[in-house]
Scaffold this active site. Sequence first.
Site, PDB file in Angstrom:
ATOM      1  N   HIS A   7      40.730  32.813  28.508  1.00  0.00           N
ATOM      2  CA  HIS A   7      40.905  34.267  28.441  1.00  0.00           C
ATOM      3  C   HIS A   7      41.761  34.778  29.597  1.00  0.00           C
ATOM      4  O   HIS A   7      41.984  34.078  30.566  1.00  0.00           O
ATOM      5  CB  HIS A   7      39.554  35.006  28.417  1.00  0.00           C
ATOM      6  N   GLU A  43      31.287  43.821  30.016  1.00  0.00           N
ATOM      7  CA  GLU A  43      32.544  43.202  29.597  1.00  0.00           C
ATOM      8  C   GLU A  43      32.638  43.066  28.094  1.00  0.00           C
ATOM      9  O   GLU A  43      31.631  43.036  27.385  1.00  0.00           O
ATOM     10  CB  GLU A  43      32.674  41.818  30.228  1.00  0.00           C
ATOM     11  N   GLN A  60      39.569  39.440  28.021  1.00  0.00           N
ATOM     12  CA  GLN A  60      38.271  39.854  28.594  1.00  0.00           C
ATOM     13  C   GLN A  60      38.483  41.175  29.335  1.00  0.00           C
ATOM     14  O   GLN A  60      39.197  41.209  30.340  1.00  0.00           O
ATOM     15  CB  GLN A  60      37.766  38.787  29.575  1.00  0.00           C
ATOM     16  N   HIS A  84      42.493  38.286  36.442  1.00  0.00           N
ATOM     17  CA  HIS A  84      42.456  36.826  36.575  1.00  0.00           C
ATOM     18  C   HIS A  84      42.880  36.162  35.270  1.00  0.00           C
ATOM     19  O   HIS A  84      42.904  36.794  34.219  1.00  0.00           O
ATOM     20  CB  HIS A  84      41.058  36.336  36.982  1.00  0.00           C
ATOM     21  N   GLU A 135      40.038  31.260  36.972  1.00  0.00           N
ATOM     22  CA  GLU A 135      38.677  30.914  36.550  1.00  0.00           C
ATOM     23  C   GLU A 135      38.741  29.645  35.706  1.00  0.00           C
ATOM     24  O   GLU A 135      39.720  29.421  34.985  1.00  0.00           O
ATOM     25  CB  GLU A 135      38.114  32.081  35.717  1.00  0.00           C
TER      26      GLU A 135
HETATM   27  N1  CMX Z   1      44.029  38.520  42.146  1.00  0.00           N
HETATM   28  C1  CMX Z   1      44.898  38.197  43.159  1.00  0.00           C
HETATM   29  N2  CMX Z   1      44.616  38.424  44.459  1.00  0.00           N
HETATM   30  C2  CMX Z   1      43.426  38.985  44.737  1.00  0.00           C
HETATM   31  C3  CMX Z   1      42.482  39.315  43.741  1.00  0.00           C
HETATM   32  C4  CMX Z   1      42.828  39.067  42.402  1.00  0.00           C
HETATM   33  N3  CMX Z   1      41.994  39.362  41.397  1.00  0.00           N
HETATM   34  N4  CMX Z   1      41.381  39.839  44.322  1.00  0.00           N
HETATM   35  C5  CMX Z   1      41.617  39.846  45.645  1.00  0.00           C
HETATM   36  N5  CMX Z   1      42.838  39.323  45.900  1.00  0.00           N
HETATM   37  C6  CMX Z   1      43.491  39.189  47.196  1.00  0.00           C
HETATM   38  C7  CMX Z   1      43.635  40.540  47.854  1.00  0.00           C
HETATM   39  O1  CMX Z   1      44.820  41.166  47.457  1.00  0.00           O
HETATM   40  C8  CMX Z   1      43.611  40.209  49.327  1.00  0.00           C
HETATM   41  O2  CMX Z   1      44.902  39.841  49.716  1.00  0.00           O
HETATM   42  P1  CMX Z   1      45.493  40.299  51.154  1.00  0.00           P
HETATM   43  O3  CMX Z   1      44.559  39.672  52.157  1.00  0.00           O
HETATM   44  O4  CMX Z   1      46.869  39.717  51.155  1.00  0.00           O
HETATM   45  O5  CMX Z   1      45.426  41.785  51.171  1.00  0.00           O
HETATM   46  C9  CMX Z   1      42.694  38.987  49.390  1.00  0.00           C
HETATM   47  O6  CMX Z   1      42.655  38.440  48.054  1.00  0.00           O
HETATM   48  C10 CMX Z   1      41.284  39.344  49.792  1.00  0.00           C
HETATM   49  O7  CMX Z   1      40.941  40.501  49.058  1.00  0.00           O
HETATM   50  P2  CMX Z   1      39.562  41.256  49.143  1.00  0.00           P
HETATM   51  O8  CMX Z   1      39.640  42.540  48.462  1.00  0.00           O
HETATM   52  O9  CMX Z   1      39.046  41.232  50.565  1.00  0.00           O
HETATM   53  O10 CMX Z   1      38.737  40.383  48.218  1.00  0.00           O
HETATM   54  P3  CMX Z   1      37.468  39.538  48.512  1.00  0.00           P
HETATM   55  O11 CMX Z   1      37.822  38.435  49.453  1.00  0.00           O
HETATM   56  O12 CMX Z   1      36.328  40.431  48.807  1.00  0.00           O
HETATM   57  O13 CMX Z   1      37.269  38.941  47.055  1.00  0.00           O
HETATM   58  C11 CMX Z   1      37.531  37.179  45.573  1.00  0.00           C
HETATM   59  C12 CMX Z   1      38.263  38.218  46.407  1.00  0.00           C
HETATM   60  C13 CMX Z   1      38.582  36.510  44.707  1.00  0.00           C
HETATM   61  C14 CMX Z   1      36.899  36.154  46.522  1.00  0.00           C
HETATM   62  C15 CMX Z   1      36.436  37.886  44.704  1.00  0.00           C
HETATM   63  O14 CMX Z   1      37.042  38.854  43.894  1.00  0.00           O
HETATM   64  C16 CMX Z   1      35.632  36.933  43.865  1.00  0.00           C
HETATM   65  O15 CMX Z   1      34.687  36.315  44.325  1.00  0.00           O
HETATM   66  N6  CMX Z   1      36.003  36.775  42.553  1.00  0.00           N
HETATM   67  C17 CMX Z   1      35.310  35.896  41.648  1.00  0.00           C
HETATM   68  C18 CMX Z   1      34.303  36.630  40.776  1.00  0.00           C
HETATM   69  C19 CMX Z   1      34.929  37.672  39.914  1.00  0.00           C
HETATM   70  O16 CMX Z   1      36.090  38.002  40.026  1.00  0.00           O
HETATM   71  N7  CMX Z   1      34.089  38.224  38.978  1.00  0.00           N
HETATM   72  C20 CMX Z   1      34.517  39.205  38.013  1.00  0.00           C
HETATM   73  C21 CMX Z   1      34.987  38.551  36.712  1.00  0.00           C
HETATM   74  C22 CMX Z   1      33.839  37.892  35.961  1.00  0.00           C
HETATM   75  C23 CMX Z   1      34.287  37.060  34.762  1.00  0.00           C
HETATM   76  O17 CMX Z   1      35.451  36.736  34.608  1.00  0.00           O
HETATM   77  O18 CMX Z   1      33.414  36.706  33.946  1.00  0.00           O
HETATM   78 CO    CO Z   2      36.785  35.855  33.219  1.00  0.00          CO
END
Ligand code: CMX
Ligand code: CO
Length: 149
Positions: A7, A43, A60, A84, A135
Site C-alpha cells: 500500500h 484508517e 491506505q 509512507h 513499511e
Molecule cells: N517521511 C519522510 N520523512 C519523515 C517522515 C515521513 N513520513 N516523518 C518524519 N520524517 C523526517 C522529518 O522530516 C524529520 O526530518 P528533519 O530532521 O530533516 O527535519 C525527521 O524525519 C524526524 O522527524 P520527526 O517529526 O521528529 O519525527 P519522529 O522522529 O518523531 O518520527 C518516525 C518519525 C518515522 C520515527 C515516526 O513517524 C514513526 O515511528 N513512524 C512509524 C509508525 C507510523 O508512521 N505509523 C502510522 C502509519 C500506520 C500504518 O501504516 O499502519
Molecule cells: Co501503512
Amino acid sequence: MLTRIDHIGIACHDLDATVEFYRRTYGFTEVHIEVNEEQGVREAMLKVNDAGDGGTTSIQLLEPIRDDSPIAKFLARSGEGVHHIAFGTDGDVQEEADGIAGQGVRVLYDSPRRGSMGSRITFLHPKDCHGVLTELVQAAEAGERVSEG
Ligand code: CMX
Ligand code: CO
C-alpha cells in the site's frame, strides 16, 4: 522476498471525506475501515488491485486519533499527502527486516506490530531510506484476518 507494493499511506485530516474523494474520483469501492489504537489512527484501506501473490495493492488513508501520533505530527509539519510506502513480503516480515537491518538501515520496531486486517508490520527509518518512510507488511493468512473498529 518483497513481492509487491502492499500500500501507499496517505495522511489526511478527514478520513470519511477523503474516502469519498477516492471512491468518487477513481472508483475504488472496496473499502475496509478500522481503528488502530497503537498507531493512533483511524484508517481506510482501498483496494486498487490483486497483486498476484495472494496479496493486494491498496491506498491506505490515515486520520490521526491522537495529537501525539505520528500522523498528527506529520500533518502538523507537512500537511496532507503521501506519508509512507509499504512493501509486501511473501515470507516472514521479521526475517525480511533483519536482513535489511544487517545493511545498516534502522528498523523502528524490535518485533512486528499489528497492522491493517491482522497483518504484521514494521517500519524502516526514512533518514536511512533516502527520505522515504518505508513499511514492511506480512499479510495475515486468509483464515487469520481480524478486523477491528
Ligand atoms: N517521511 C519522510 N520523512 C519523515 C517522515 C515521513 N513520513 N516523518 C518524519 N520524517 C523526517 C522529518 O522530516 C524529520 O526530518 P528533519 O530532521 O530533516 O527535519 C525527521 O524525519 C524526524 O522527524 P520527526 O517529526 O521528529 O519525527 P519522529 O522522529 O518523531 O518520527 C518516525 C518519525 C518515522 C520515527 C515516526 O513517524 C514513526 O515511528 N513512524 C512509524 C509508525 C507510523 O508512521 N505509523 C502510522 C502509519 C500506520 C500504518 O501504516 O499502519
Ligand atoms: Co501503512
